[in-house]
Design an enzyme around this catalytic site. Structure first.
Site, PDB file in Angstrom:
ATOM      1  N   HIS A 161       0.861  -1.232  -0.259  1.00 56.95           N
ATOM      2  CA  HIS A 161      -0.043  -0.038  -0.047  1.00 56.95           C
ATOM      3  C   HIS A 161       1.076   1.289   0.130  1.00 56.95           C
ATOM      4  CE1 HIS A 161      -3.199  -2.749   2.116  1.00 56.95           C
ATOM      5  NE2 HIS A 161      -2.984  -2.920   0.729  1.00 56.95           N
ATOM      6  N   HIS A 199      -9.404  -2.094  -4.557  1.00 64.51           N
ATOM      7  CA  HIS A 199      -8.259  -2.255  -3.922  1.00 64.51           C
ATOM      8  C   HIS A 199      -7.182  -3.199  -4.544  1.00 64.51           C
ATOM      9  CE1 HIS A 199      -5.992  -2.441  -0.133  1.00 64.51           C
ATOM     10  NE2 HIS A 199      -5.632  -3.684  -0.600  1.00 64.51           N
ATOM     11  N   ASP A 207      -3.256  -2.731  -4.750  1.00 63.25           N
ATOM     12  CA  ASP A 207      -2.197  -3.585  -4.584  1.00 63.25           C
ATOM     13  C   ASP A 207      -1.432  -3.793  -5.962  1.00 63.25           C
ATOM     14  OD1 ASP A 207      -2.749  -4.291  -2.025  1.00 63.25           O
ATOM     15  OD2 ASP A 207      -4.152  -5.943  -2.692  1.00 63.25           O
ATOM     16  N   HIS A 234      -0.778 -10.964  -5.074  1.00 66.32           N
ATOM     17  CA  HIS A 234       0.672 -10.575  -4.901  1.00 66.32           C
ATOM     18  C   HIS A 234       1.332 -11.720  -5.653  1.00 66.32           C
ATOM     19  CE1 HIS A 234      -0.732  -7.477  -2.266  1.00 66.32           C
ATOM     20  NE2 HIS A 234      -1.095  -8.269  -1.508  1.00 66.32           N
TER      21      HIS A 234
HETATM   22 ZN   LIG Z   1      -3.854  -4.546  -0.210  1.00 67.85          ZN
END
Ligand SMILES: [Zn+2]
Length: 313
Positions: free
Chosen positions: A89, A246, A250, A273
């Site tokens: 973030h 969001h 990311d 991720h």
């Molecule tokens: Zn996040």
């Protein structure tokens, strides 16, 4: 066109005008952590420093080749095992605000979660202010497509004029369902459309995390918690599609681990991720898939800010 050519000058690397600090809890440890952001010289990049570690090797560069883990968050680590978790973030805020060089000092193992979004970090960066340095910004330009897959999930980078993100998610919960979002990434668009979107999790996952000793700092103050088809946070959502926004946040943070701004289009479906990291590893393993170029304002005007063309013509 004559006006356009006058705009084809380099854009310069930026750092913070002054140091600034904040404190907050770590999402996983639950500990109070103080973070300081300091100005850094041109071509330093983003570097994390663990001020609580006595080892001489306590710096961790924010680059894809220092990713130690992508389990629940992006964690960076150096050769001595000194690590920093939940960097994404803050990285998104630095990318969105076009800050190239900064030293991030932490007195604990993770970046504070704040309210679960990047907005508090954008506020910090704006309070510190930014200044130009004497080196041009170096972008990573995508030359041909690279793609990584995991089951029904995929992430792809392909050539484009600016930095564009297209993201899709599909959750078996009426609170989320199918959501998609596409945007040309610019500082204004990042701040208004993306930076306020908070991280989210399912109640059963939160309970499992807690039992595993993680998520100790998580609460309804910093995570959107979904229970079945319901959002548990009493204030509801900041955007009706805050979840996919969001995921874009990311993605912007993880892609900044390339070591500079990207010129290309990212497409992702159900990515996270782990796939983001695999995508950068795959990209940089193929010498013909990318190149570095000095950025200039012509690029920005042509691809990111079309209304500026008529404004200056
Ligand atoms: Zn996040």
């Amino acid at each position: 066109m004559e006006e356009l050519s006058k705009l084809a000058v380099a854009t310069w690397q930026r750092t913070l005008k002054s140091s600034i600090r904040c404190s907050g809890v770590g999402l996983h440890t639950g500990d109070k952590i103080t973070m300081e952001l300091h100005p850094a010289a041109a071509s330093t990049g983003i570097v994390f420093r663990r001020s609580d570690v006595t080892s001489t090797n306590r710096d961790v560069p924010a680059r894809y080749d220092h990713v130690g883990s992508t389990d629940m968050c992006t964690m960076l680590a150096n050769a001595d095992g000194v690590s920093v978790s939940t960097v994404e973030h803050l990285m998104a805020a630095l990318s969105g605000c076009e800050v190239d060089n900064v030293l991030v000092c932490l007195d604990g193992p993770e970046v504070p979660i704040m309210d679960g979004s990047a907005e508090p970090f954008v506020f910090l960066i704006e309070c510190a202010g930014t200044i130009e340095l004497d080196e041009p910004r170096q972008a990573i330009q995508i030359l041909h497509p690279v793609v990584v897959r995991d089951g029904e999930s995929f992430a792809r980078l392909e050539p484009a004029d600016g930095f564009t993100i297209e993201f899709g998610i599909d959750f078996d919960s009426a609170a989320i369902g199918q959501q998609s979002f596409i945007m040309d990434v610019s500082p204004d668009a990042f701040k208004t459309e993306i930076s306020r979107a908070r991280t989210f999790g399912f109640l059963h996952e939160v309970e499992a995390l807690r039992n595993a000793g993680l998520g100790q700092g998580g609460s309804l103050d910093n995570v959107i918690v979904v229970d079945g088809d319901e959002v548990m946070n009493s204030d509801g959502l900041r955007f009706c599609n805050e979840f996919v926004r969001h995921k874009v946040l990311d993605c912007i943070g993880d892609m900044y681990l390339a070591g500079g701004p990207l010129i290309g289009k990212f497409s992702g479906v159900r990515a996270g991720h782990s796939l983001h990291h695999k995508l950068l590893e795959t990209l940089f393993a193929e010498d013909t898939a990318w190149t570095t170029i000095a950025m200039n304002r012509r690029m920005l005007v042509d691809s990111w800010c079309p209304e500026a063309i008529s404004a200056t013509a």
